[in-house]
Design a protein around this motif. Sequence first.
Motif, mmCIF file in Angstrom:
data_model
loop_
_atom_site.group_PDB
_atom_site.id
_atom_site.type_symbol
_atom_site.label_atom_id
_atom_site.label_comp_id
_atom_site.label_asym_id
_atom_site.label_seq_id
_atom_site.Cartn_x
_atom_site.Cartn_y
_atom_site.Cartn_z
ATOM 1 N N ILE A 5 0.865 -1.188 0.000
ATOM 2 C CA ILE A 5 0.000 0.000 0.000
ATOM 3 C C ILE A 5 0.895 1.229 0.000
ATOM 4 C CG2 ILE A 5 -1.709 1.339 1.301
ATOM 5 C CD1 ILE A 5 -2.523 -1.343 2.655
ATOM 6 N N VAL A 6 0.727 2.111 -0.998
ATOM 7 C CA VAL A 6 1.480 3.374 -1.026
ATOM 8 C C VAL A 6 0.456 4.500 -0.907
ATOM 9 C CG1 VAL A 6 3.254 4.723 -2.190
ATOM 10 C CG2 VAL A 6 3.073 2.272 -2.659
ATOM 11 N N ARG A 14 -3.661 3.227 7.279
ATOM 12 C CA ARG A 14 -3.932 2.283 8.365
ATOM 13 C C ARG A 14 -5.227 1.507 8.123
ATOM 14 N NH1 ARG A 14 -7.144 2.876 12.245
ATOM 15 N NH2 ARG A 14 -7.327 5.129 11.930
ATOM 16 N N GLN A 15 -6.270 2.228 7.662
ATOM 17 C CA GLN A 15 -7.554 1.563 7.396
ATOM 18 C C GLN A 15 -7.409 0.497 6.316
ATOM 19 O OE1 GLN A 15 -10.502 4.510 6.367
ATOM 20 N NE2 GLN A 15 -10.162 5.652 8.257
ATOM 21 N N SER A 21 -5.352 -6.911 5.869
ATOM 22 C CA SER A 21 -4.843 -7.951 6.772
ATOM 23 C C SER A 21 -5.977 -8.860 7.184
ATOM 24 C CB SER A 21 -4.208 -7.324 8.017
ATOM 25 O OG SER A 21 -3.186 -6.441 7.645
ATOM 26 N N GLU A 22 -7.111 -8.244 7.494
ATOM 27 C CA GLU A 22 -8.268 -9.018 7.905
ATOM 28 C C GLU A 22 -8.746 -9.944 6.781
ATOM 29 O OE1 GLU A 22 -12.523 -7.735 9.707
ATOM 30 O OE2 GLU A 22 -10.732 -6.696 10.424
ATOM 31 N N ALA A 23 -8.571 -9.472 5.537
ATOM 32 C CA ALA A 23 -8.982 -10.282 4.382
ATOM 33 C C ALA A 23 -7.953 -11.368 4.066
ATOM 34 C CB ALA A 23 -9.203 -9.384 3.168
ATOM 35 N N GLY A 24 -6.862 -11.428 4.858
ATOM 36 C CA GLY A 24 -5.918 -12.532 4.706
ATOM 37 C C GLY A 24 -4.670 -12.218 3.900
ATOM 38 N N TYR A 25 -4.481 -10.955 3.521
ATOM 39 C CA TYR A 25 -3.270 -10.610 2.772
ATOM 40 C C TYR A 25 -2.128 -10.284 3.735
ATOM 41 C CZ TYR A 25 -6.436 -9.811 -1.198
ATOM 42 O OH TYR A 25 -7.363 -9.952 -2.187
ATOM 43 N N PHE A 31 4.652 5.436 2.779
ATOM 44 C CA PHE A 31 3.915 6.682 2.962
ATOM 45 C C PHE A 31 4.344 7.785 1.990
ATOM 46 C CE2 PHE A 31 3.540 4.320 6.858
ATOM 47 C CZ PHE A 31 2.211 4.503 7.223
ATOM 48 N N ASP A 32 5.330 7.504 1.151
ATOM 49 C CA ASP A 32 5.669 8.497 0.119
ATOM 50 C C ASP A 32 6.104 7.772 -1.153
ATOM 51 O OD1 ASP A 32 8.686 8.251 -0.120
ATOM 52 O OD2 ASP A 32 8.550 8.738 2.025
#
Length: 219
Positions: A5-6, A14-15, A21-25, A31-32
């Motif tokens: 995630i960029v 964070r969201q 993560s919850e979806a299993g990835y 951040f830049d």
Amino acid sequence: MRILIVEDDANLNRQLKEALSEAGYAVDVAFDGEEGHFLGDTEPYDAIILDIGLPQMDGLSVLEEWRRAGKTTPVLLLTARDRWSDKVQGIDAGADDYVAKPFHMEEVLARLRALVRRAAGHASNEIVAGSVRLDARSGKVTVDGQAIKLTSHELRLLSYLMHHKGKVISRTELTEHLYDQDFDRDSNTIEVFVGRLRKKLPDTCIQTVRGLGYQILED
Ligand code: CA
């Protein structure tokens, strides 16, 4: 499956990380644009979520650099501006899909699933290997129509092998694609999970290819 995630908006970053993560990835974050470009260039991701408006280096330049270097990783662009010209530029720069902000997390997850499975050559969310069926959308696995219970690690492992069925997958590749950067990468872990998974699946499902890795055969 391992995702990068960029996104410079810390809250949104964070969201996204939580939802994925919850979806299993397995999830890495940047951040830049420079950090994102570096990670995407050096780590083997299965897909990348890339914001257009980024500090240091904008998202479109990051994407163009990756494509120029021959990286084919699927990229889902996030655009704050719902302008058609940004979408056209994004697709021209090599994006595979885009979502305009603000978005519903479910839409991002659905588009991501589609990118990952298309990149692996599957037209639908249901992947079948012999009597084993994986629904990539719900994460449900059945053997001969009977649902089986897998832990999240076992599901990640099976999902990766099913997405790439017919190919021999090395332990190194599994370690790189199933865990994020911070995970303690002991390659014996993979053997342990394969062993547990095999107990829940038909005997012939996961083949060991001596010295090379593991394989789920094509039907
Ligand atoms: Ca931004």
